[in-house]
Design an enzyme around this catalytic site. Structure first.
Site, PDB file in Angstrom:
ATOM      1  N   LYS A  13      -4.597  34.971  -0.479  1.00 30.25           N
ATOM      2  CA  LYS A  13      -4.514  35.647   0.547  1.00 30.25           C
ATOM      3  C   LYS A  13      -3.359  35.730   0.550  1.00 30.25           C
ATOM      4  O   LYS A  13      -2.471  37.714   1.341  1.00 30.25           O
ATOM      5  CB  LYS A  13      -4.995  35.116   2.112  1.00 30.25           C
ATOM      6  N   ARG A  64      -9.107  32.191  12.740  1.00 25.81           N
ATOM      7  CA  ARG A  64      -8.999  31.314  11.995  1.00 25.81           C
ATOM      8  C   ARG A  64     -10.531  30.533  12.476  1.00 25.81           C
ATOM      9  O   ARG A  64     -11.328  29.730  12.271  1.00 25.81           O
ATOM     10  CB  ARG A  64      -7.667  30.454  11.847  1.00 25.81           C
ATOM     11  N   ARG A  83      -0.163  24.139  -7.033  1.00 20.01           N
ATOM     12  CA  ARG A  83       1.191  24.995  -6.588  1.00 20.01           C
ATOM     13  C   ARG A  83       1.936  24.470  -6.390  1.00 20.01           C
ATOM     14  O   ARG A  83       2.403  22.626  -5.902  1.00 20.01           O
ATOM     15  CB  ARG A  83       0.668  25.183  -5.202  1.00 20.01           C
ATOM     16  N   ARG A 126       4.486  21.754  -1.398  1.00 21.31           N
ATOM     17  CA  ARG A 126       4.434  21.842  -0.113  1.00 21.31           C
ATOM     18  C   ARG A 126       3.647  20.775   0.805  1.00 21.31           C
ATOM     19  O   ARG A 126       2.636  20.190  -0.368  1.00 21.31           O
ATOM     20  CB  ARG A 126       3.099  22.830   0.208  1.00 21.31           C
ATOM     21  N   ARG A 134      -7.488  20.503   4.855  1.00 21.65           N
ATOM     22  CA  ARG A 134      -7.167  22.464   5.159  1.00 21.65           C
ATOM     23  C   ARG A 134      -8.667  22.942   4.391  1.00 21.65           C
ATOM     24  O   ARG A 134      -9.483  24.417   4.986  1.00 21.65           O
ATOM     25  CB  ARG A 134      -6.779  22.401   3.953  1.00 21.65           C
TER      26      ARG A 134
HETATM   27  P1  ADP Z   1      -3.115  28.552   4.129  1.00 25.31           P
HETATM   28  O1  ADP Z   1      -4.215  29.958   4.212  1.00 25.31           O
HETATM   29  O2  ADP Z   1      -3.019  28.086   2.233  1.00 25.31           O
HETATM   30  O3  ADP Z   1      -3.908  27.086   4.496  1.00 25.31           O
HETATM   31  P2  ADP Z   1      -1.184  28.674   6.193  1.00 25.31           P
HETATM   32  O4  ADP Z   1       0.307  29.583   5.804  1.00 25.31           O
HETATM   33  O5  ADP Z   1      -1.518  30.249   6.514  1.00 25.31           O
HETATM   34  O6  ADP Z   1      -1.894  28.281   4.585  1.00 25.31           O
HETATM   35  O7  ADP Z   1      -1.903  27.411   6.854  1.00 25.31           O
HETATM   36  C1  ADP Z   1      -0.773  26.711   6.865  1.00 25.31           C
HETATM   37  C2  ADP Z   1      -1.514  25.853   8.194  1.00 25.31           C
HETATM   38  O8  ADP Z   1      -0.672  26.258   9.181  1.00 25.31           O
HETATM   39  C3  ADP Z   1      -3.399  25.612   8.838  1.00 25.31           C
HETATM   40  O9  ADP Z   1      -3.531  24.758   7.828  1.00 25.31           O
HETATM   41  C4  ADP Z   1      -2.887  24.789  10.205  1.00 25.31           C
HETATM   42  O10 ADP Z   1      -1.858  24.140  10.108  1.00 25.31           O
HETATM   43  C5  ADP Z   1      -1.517  25.849  10.763  1.00 25.31           C
HETATM   44  N1  ADP Z   1      -1.787  27.487  10.617  1.00 25.31           N
HETATM   45  C6  ADP Z   1      -1.873  29.104  10.121  1.00 25.31           C
HETATM   46  N2  ADP Z   1      -2.757  29.563  10.795  1.00 25.31           N
HETATM   47  C7  ADP Z   1      -4.035  29.083  12.101  1.00 25.31           C
HETATM   48  C8  ADP Z   1      -4.362  29.983  12.492  1.00 25.31           C
HETATM   49  N3  ADP Z   1      -4.706  31.141  12.785  1.00 25.31           N
HETATM   50  N4  ADP Z   1      -5.039  28.680  13.968  1.00 25.31           N
HETATM   51  C9  ADP Z   1      -4.768  27.634  13.984  1.00 25.31           C
HETATM   52  N5  ADP Z   1      -4.027  27.374  12.883  1.00 25.31           N
HETATM   53  C10 ADP Z   1      -2.902  27.847  12.108  1.00 25.31           C
END
Ligand code: ADP
Length: 224
Positions: free
Chosen positions: A14, A89, A127, A160, A171
């Site tokens: 994404k 999400r 990664r 990370r 996740r």
């Molecule tokens: P990835 O898609 O690889 O999990 P992101 O950078 O999008 O990585 O998200 C990292 C973390 O940030 C998630 O595991 C969550 O804890 C938090 N997060 C990101 N976007 C949201 C969201 N829309 N709602 C709730 N938590 C979020």
């Protein structure tokens, strides 16, 4: 107005596709993950549980992310569109976003990056990130020229925190439990959802597929 929701599991690409789309369309990239990491880096979340949640791979409260996204989308640079990455999400976030967009007469297009589960696992465990400049690598698909060192500044690459195995599992679990149902919700609400197979092609080919899917969608919309 191009209101794009990039949808897919962690590791589906994404972030990469969002950056390519935003460069091409000249609209802002709205990543809730980046926004939350920024807040942590700047000390805004001191004393809150946001950092702990992110480090353990569970989702942050809907209330906070809804507010952050709403404030971000209201900025003038989003007037011609935006690419949402990592939001919505949960069903509550999807309902909130739909209400916000409908209230402004904006119709989003959801692009679902479909990727095979085993590929997701190998992408996430491989990664690596440069702690200095943020460049992303993958030891399997896009390794640095010199083992574990950034091509751009020679800094030792890092994993990370949330790319460690138990966190990856959490996740992916959160995705299956809370996020995948959002896709069904969009479909059953009759919103536009475009499926793009993003399992095996390199990023630029996936990007072409996305552009083609959007063009076809525009044609069918105009032909209606
Ligand atoms: P990835 O898609 O690889 O999990 P992101 O950078 O999008 O990585 O998200 C990292 C973390 O940030 C998630 O595991 C969550 O804890 C938090 N997060 C990101 N976007 C949201 C969201 N829309 N709602 C709730 N938590 C979020």
């Amino acid at each position: 107005m191009k209101a794009i929701v990039l949808f897919g599991s962690p590791g589906s690409g994404k972030g990469t596709q969002a950056r390519m789309l935003t460069q091409c369309l000249k609209v802002p990239h709205v990543s809730t993950g980046d926004m939350l990491r920024d807040r942590i880096r700047h000390g805004v979340e001191l004393g809150s549980c946001v950092a702990a949640k992110m480090h353990s791979g569970v989702l942050v409260a809907d209330r906070l992310v809804n507010l952050l996204v709403e404030e971000r989308l209201a900025q003038p640079d989003g007037a011609n569109g935006f690419v949402l990455d990592g939001y919505p999400r949960t069903l509550a976030q999807a309902e909130h976003l739909i209400e916000w967009l409908d209230g402004r007469g904006i119709r989003e297009v959801v692009i679902h990056l479909a990727v095979d589960y085993n590929i997701i696992i190998s992408r996430l465990t491989g990664r690596r990130e440069c702690p200095q400049c943020g460049t992303l690598y993958n030891i399997a698909y896009h390794p640095p020229k010199v083992d574990e060192l950034c091509d751009l500044d020679g800094t030792k690459l890092a994993v990370r925190d949330d790319d460690r195995e138990p966190v990856i599992r959490e996740r992916l679990d959160a995705y299956e439990r809370q996020t995948r149902p959002v896709l069904d919700y969009y479909r059953s609400a009759g919103r536009r959802v475009l499926n793009v197979d993003a399992s095996s092609d390199p990023p630029d080919v996936v990007f072409e597929k996305i552009c083609l899917a959007m063009e076809l969608d525009d044609c069918s919309k105009n032909g209606r």
